[in-house]
Design a protein around this motif. Sequence first.
Motif, PDB file in Angstrom:
ATOM      1  N   SER A 180       0.881  -1.166   0.000  1.00  0.00           N
ATOM      2  CA  SER A 180       0.000   0.000   0.000  1.00  0.00           C
ATOM      3  C   SER A 180       0.919   1.216   0.000  1.00  0.00           C
TER       4      SER A 180
ATOM      5  N   GLY B 282       1.935   5.117  -0.054  1.00  0.00           N
ATOM      6  CA  GLY B 282       1.572   6.480   0.280  1.00  0.00           C
ATOM      7  C   GLY B 282       2.557   7.454  -0.332  1.00  0.00           C
ATOM      8  N   GLU B 283       2.315   8.737  -0.158  1.00  0.00           N
ATOM      9  CA  GLU B 283       3.227   9.743  -0.697  1.00  0.00           C
ATOM     10  C   GLU B 283       4.577   9.726  -0.004  1.00  0.00           C
TER      11      GLU B 283
ATOM     12  N   GLN C 134       5.234   3.443   2.998  1.00  0.00           N
ATOM     13  CA  GLN C 134       4.688   2.204   2.452  1.00  0.00           C
ATOM     14  C   GLN C 134       4.194   1.346   3.602  1.00  0.00           C
TER      15      GLN C 134
ATOM     16  N   LYS D 203       8.959   6.138   1.268  1.00  0.00           N
ATOM     17  CA  LYS D 203       8.061   5.876   0.153  1.00  0.00           C
ATOM     18  C   LYS D 203       8.615   4.893  -0.869  1.00  0.00           C
TER      19      LYS D 203
END
Length: 110
Positions: free
Chosen positions: A27, A29-30, A33, A104
């Motif tokens: 998953s 994200g900006e 993770q 990230k």
Amino acid sequence: MANLFPELITNLPKADLPFANYQAYISQGEKHQIIFMQFDEDIDIPEHSHESQWGVVLEGKIELIIDGVKNTYTKGDSYSIGKGINHSGKIFAGYADITFFNQKDRYSTK
């Protein structure tokens, strides 16, 4: 080993880890993770460091040596590794967890 994770997790992109015989989903994200991981065989983790990490054990057992201190974590336990802290360990067959990386680009997708 049957996959532990429900379809909403297995529909995520597969994570590319430097191990064999695992299932892992990412998953993204900006700035972070979250990796959902499950291992079918024992894995040795060589010493390394990176951004901070937090994990919770869903099944099985992992031994981690974090900054020279060895601990064993089992189902329901959580662990935290600070940024730049050296760590290594051993994952035992049947292990599964959810790990948050404050980075990230820790892992890529397959």
